[in-house]
Structures are given as structure tokens and as C-alpha cells.
Design a protein around this motif. Structure first.
Motif, PDB file in Angstrom:
ATOM      1  N   VAL A 102       5.942   3.998  -6.065  1.00 45.15           N
ATOM      2  CA  VAL A 102       4.560   4.671  -6.154  1.00 45.15           C
ATOM      3  C   VAL A 102       4.041   4.200  -4.830  1.00 45.15           C
ATOM      4  CG1 VAL A 102       2.151   4.833  -6.978  1.00 45.15           C
ATOM      5  CG2 VAL A 102       3.476   4.591  -8.481  1.00 45.15           C
ATOM      6  N   LEU A 103       4.029   5.376  -4.093  1.00 50.65           N
ATOM      7  CA  LEU A 103       2.872   4.885  -2.392  1.00 50.65           C
ATOM      8  C   LEU A 103       1.895   5.108  -2.415  1.00 50.65           C
ATOM      9  CD1 LEU A 103       5.227   8.002  -0.515  1.00 50.65           C
ATOM     10  CD2 LEU A 103       6.326   5.200  -0.824  1.00 50.65           C
ATOM     11  N   ASP A 104       1.413   4.255  -1.513  1.00 48.76           N
ATOM     12  CA  ASP A 104      -0.327   4.503  -1.488  1.00 48.76           C
ATOM     13  C   ASP A 104      -1.041   6.092  -1.119  1.00 48.76           C
ATOM     14  OD1 ASP A 104       0.530   4.410   1.148  1.00 48.76           O
ATOM     15  OD2 ASP A 104      -0.218   2.670   1.699  1.00 48.76           O
ATOM     16  N   GLY A 105      -2.079   6.297  -0.323  1.00 44.13           N
ATOM     17  CA  GLY A 105      -2.711   7.343  -0.285  1.00 44.13           C
ATOM     18  C   GLY A 105      -2.871   6.895   1.669  1.00 44.13           C
ATOM     19  N   GLY A 106      -3.567   8.018   1.970  1.00 42.55           N
ATOM     20  CA  GLY A 106      -4.416   7.896   3.189  1.00 42.55           C
ATOM     21  C   GLY A 106      -4.734   6.739   3.194  1.00 42.55           C
ATOM     22  N   LEU A 107      -4.412   5.905   4.462  1.00 47.87           N
ATOM     23  CA  LEU A 107      -4.658   4.691   4.968  1.00 47.87           C
ATOM     24  C   LEU A 107      -6.302   4.838   5.519  1.00 47.87           C
ATOM     25  CD1 LEU A 107      -4.559   1.553   5.139  1.00 47.87           C
ATOM     26  CD2 LEU A 107      -3.434   1.925   7.289  1.00 47.87           C
ATOM     27  N   SER A 108      -6.106   5.727   6.561  1.00 44.43           N
ATOM     28  CA  SER A 108      -7.215   6.293   7.110  1.00 44.43           C
ATOM     29  C   SER A 108      -8.835   6.675   6.897  1.00 44.43           C
ATOM     30  CB  SER A 108      -6.652   7.151   8.231  1.00 44.43           C
ATOM     31  OG  SER A 108      -6.150   8.755   7.929  1.00 44.43           O
TER      32      SER A 108
ATOM     33  N   TRP B 289      -6.703   5.007  16.604  1.00 46.68           N
ATOM     34  CA  TRP B 289      -7.124   6.116  14.751  1.00 46.68           C
ATOM     35  C   TRP B 289      -7.414   4.395  14.129  1.00 46.68           C
ATOM     36  CZ3 TRP B 289      -3.228   8.844  10.714  1.00 46.68           C
ATOM     37  CH2 TRP B 289      -4.214   9.632  10.655  1.00 46.68           C
ATOM     38  N   SER B 290      -6.407   4.575  13.325  1.00 45.27           N
ATOM     39  CA  SER B 290      -6.667   3.174  12.393  1.00 45.27           C
ATOM     40  C   SER B 290      -5.697   2.040  12.878  1.00 45.27           C
ATOM     41  CB  SER B 290      -5.781   3.526  10.825  1.00 45.27           C
ATOM     42  OG  SER B 290      -4.442   3.921  11.040  1.00 45.27           O
ATOM     43  N   ALA B 291      -4.965   2.298  13.607  1.00 43.59           N
ATOM     44  CA  ALA B 291      -3.978   1.195  14.740  1.00 43.59           C
ATOM     45  C   ALA B 291      -5.500   0.308  15.573  1.00 43.59           C
ATOM     46  CB  ALA B 291      -3.432   1.392  15.292  1.00 43.59           C
TER      47      ALA B 291
END
Length: 314
Positions: free
Chosen positions: A19-25, A40-42
Motif C-alpha cells: 500500500v502506497l501513501d496518498g497525496g503528501l501535498s 511546493w511541498s519541498a
């Protein structure tokens, strides 16, 4: 490295779906962080690293087994525009892997937890939507000069896998596949698509085929597309490459670039619960072994994915 992280990601992938994660942003935005910056999130790698840890932790707690780092839009060029020198840019790229590891260490988990270092396309660093078009007007050598140095830094940081993601163009995919050779870290290759073509317009089957004989690539698939496009792409990726498939689409809402807002209704949840050959059940049946979500897919939806993957493992 936490004791929960086994040494071989490819072997775990061969043993069954992850299972992968979802949208980090969107998880960071939901926590009140401004992501309007070109990085962005970086940006939060420098300005609020603990927020990144918290976002990863939320997905692990929802059932994700793989966290994708906050380096998608990170680049030496982008950090330089913020006045950061190369040494600091290297530190921040590596920090993305460390923060995901830190989140894994904070979670009480009865399962291995993995870290994928995000490698976005060249267009992501431009912050102008180019990653959804490709065709940058650069030569392959120029693209490789952009990608290879940050790949080297990310690989040296010790992720379990490199996520070559949201790739819009088969030509850029060729460059990335050449650039990952010899790094000693497996990779997945994930295209951003529209229908049965890459965003740059190449037939998707031909784009997938580029990775078929590349030993470093442990999975091939799609992300940052509609769930419906993912339904069609998974079987194609499995048939063309013979490799495990990675799939993590958006919510199904559409991005209005002019208004900088999401429009329409989400279809990810409907696809996930849909049965038949659609959604998570269909993706797994068609060869998906890395399953999660991208933009606008949050911990609640990932919990649903984790439940379906758990049922498939029985």
C-alpha cells in the motif's frame, strides 16, 4: 534505519501487494501549510520538516506501507533560486528520506515500512504545469544533466526505492532509465497519462515497453491521472512489461490552472468500492502490486485501499 525496514524491497514486492501513501501535498495543506511556493511541498524540507514527518506518519497510521518523500519538486536549480547553495540543496534532498524514516520509526506497526524517494520530471522544477505536457525543448543530454546529480544524492540517502513519477513523456523516461543505472537502488517508473497515451501524446504501451528490460526497474505504471485512466492502464503495463504494476491516481477531480482550484467531484472512492475490474480490486486482479493515491487522495482513502489490499492477501 528502523528495524521494521527489511533489506530487499523487490523481494517484498514479489511476495504480494503493498500500500502506497496518498497525496503528501494535500495532507500538508490540510494541516494549514501554504504550498503556493514554486518548490511546493519541498519548501517544507527547509521551513517545516516536522510537518513533513507528521504527514508521512498520518499515512502510515492509515495503513500505508510505502511513504513517498517530499522531493518531487526539489532540484538544485529550484533551491538555488531560493538562495541555497549546492551543499544545502544536497542536505535537503537527503533530508526527505530521513524524515520519512523518522515517521516510520514513530509508528507502532506490525508490518515493514518502506521509503520511496520521489523523483519528479524536469517540468516539475519549472512550477508552470510543464510536467503535464512534457516536450521541454531540451536534448537528452541536457535532461540527464538535470536528473542524474539529484538521483545520485537521493540514492546515497538510502531509500528503499526511487519513485520516477508523474513522467509525462517517453523521451524523458528513456533519460531517467539510463540515469538510474549503477545507482544500486531499485526504481519504479510511473507515467502521467491521458487515456491510452502519455501526456506528451505517445502510445502508453510503447512508453511502458521502455522499462521491460531494465533490471533496475521493479515496477511500472501510472500516477497523477484519473482513476478511470488507471483502470485502463494497469493491465497494459502488466502485459507489456511482465513486471509488477504501480498505480496511484488522483481523486478524479480536475485542476483548473487559471483559478488554481480543483473542480468536479471525486471518483477515487467510487472506483475503490466499485468492484468488477475497476478500482483497487480490478487493479490488483490486473497485476498491480503498489497501490495508493496521488493528488487529493488523503489518509481516509488510503485506509480504504489498505483494507482492500488486506482482503486480497487472504
Amino acid at each position: 534505519m528502523p528495524a521494521t525496514v527489511p533489506p530487499d524491497f523487490a523481494a517484498a514486492l514479489a511476495a504480494g501487494p503493498l500500500v502506497l501513501d496518498g497525496g503528501l501535498s494535500n495532507q500538508l495543506a490540510a494541516a494549514g501549510h501554504d504550498l503556493s511556493d514554486a518548490l511546493w511541498s519541498a519548501r517544507l524540507l527547509a521551513d517545516a520538516p516536522e510537518a513533513v514527518v507528521a504527514a508521512h506518519r498520518a499515512y502510515f497510521e492509515a495503513g500505508a506501507e510505502v511513504a513517498i518523500t517530499a522531493s518531487y519538486q526539489a532540484s538544485f536549480e529550484g533551491f538555488a533560486r531560493r538562495g541555497l547553495d549546492r551543499a544545502e540543496a544536497e542536505r535537503l534532498l537527503a533530508l526527505g528520506v530521513e524524515l520519512a524514516r523518522r515517521a516510520a520509526a514513530q509508528v507502532r506497526a506490525d508490518r515493514p515500512l518502506w521509503v520511496a524517494a520521489s523523483v519528479g520530471p524536469y517540468g516539475a522544477a519549472l512550477a508552470d504545469g510543464s510536467e503535464y505536457r512534457g516536450r521541454y525543448g531540451l536534448t537528452p543530454a541536457e535532461l540527464e544533466a538535470f536528473h542524474r546529480p539529484r538521483l545520485e544524492v537521493l540514492a546515497a540517502a538510502g531509500p528503499d526505492v526511487l519513485a520516477l513519477e508523474t513522467v509525462p513523456d517517453a523521451d524523458e523516461a528513456r533519460v531517467l532509465l539510463r540515469a538510474v543505472r549503477g545507482l544500486g537502488v531499485p526504481a519504479w517508473l510511473s507515467f502521467s497519462v491521458a487515456g491510452d497515451r502519455t501526456r506528451a501524446g505517445q502510445p502508453l504501451a510503447e512508453a511502458f515497453a521502455l522499462a521491460a528490460e531494465v533490471d533496475e526497474v521493479v515496477a511500472v505504471g501510472v500516477n497523477c491521472c484519473t482513476p478511470q485512466d488507471a483502470d485502463r492502464a494497469v493491465a497494459t503495463a502488466a502485459r507489456v512489461t511482465g513486471k509488477p504494476v504501480v498505480v496511484y491516481p488522483n481523486s478524479g477531480e480536475g485542476w483548473d490552472a487559471g483559478a488554481r482550484a480543483w473542480r468536479g467531484g471525486a471518483t477515487f472512492g467510487a472506483a475503490t468500492a466499485g468492484g468488477g475490474r475497476a478500482g483497487v480490486t480490478g487493479w490488483l486482479a490486473d497485476g498491480a502490486r503498489l497501490v495508493g493515491g496521488c493528488c487529493r487522495v488523503g489518509p481516509e482513502e488510503i485506509a480504504g485501499v489498505a483494507a482492500e489490499v488486506a482482503r486480497a492477501r487472504r
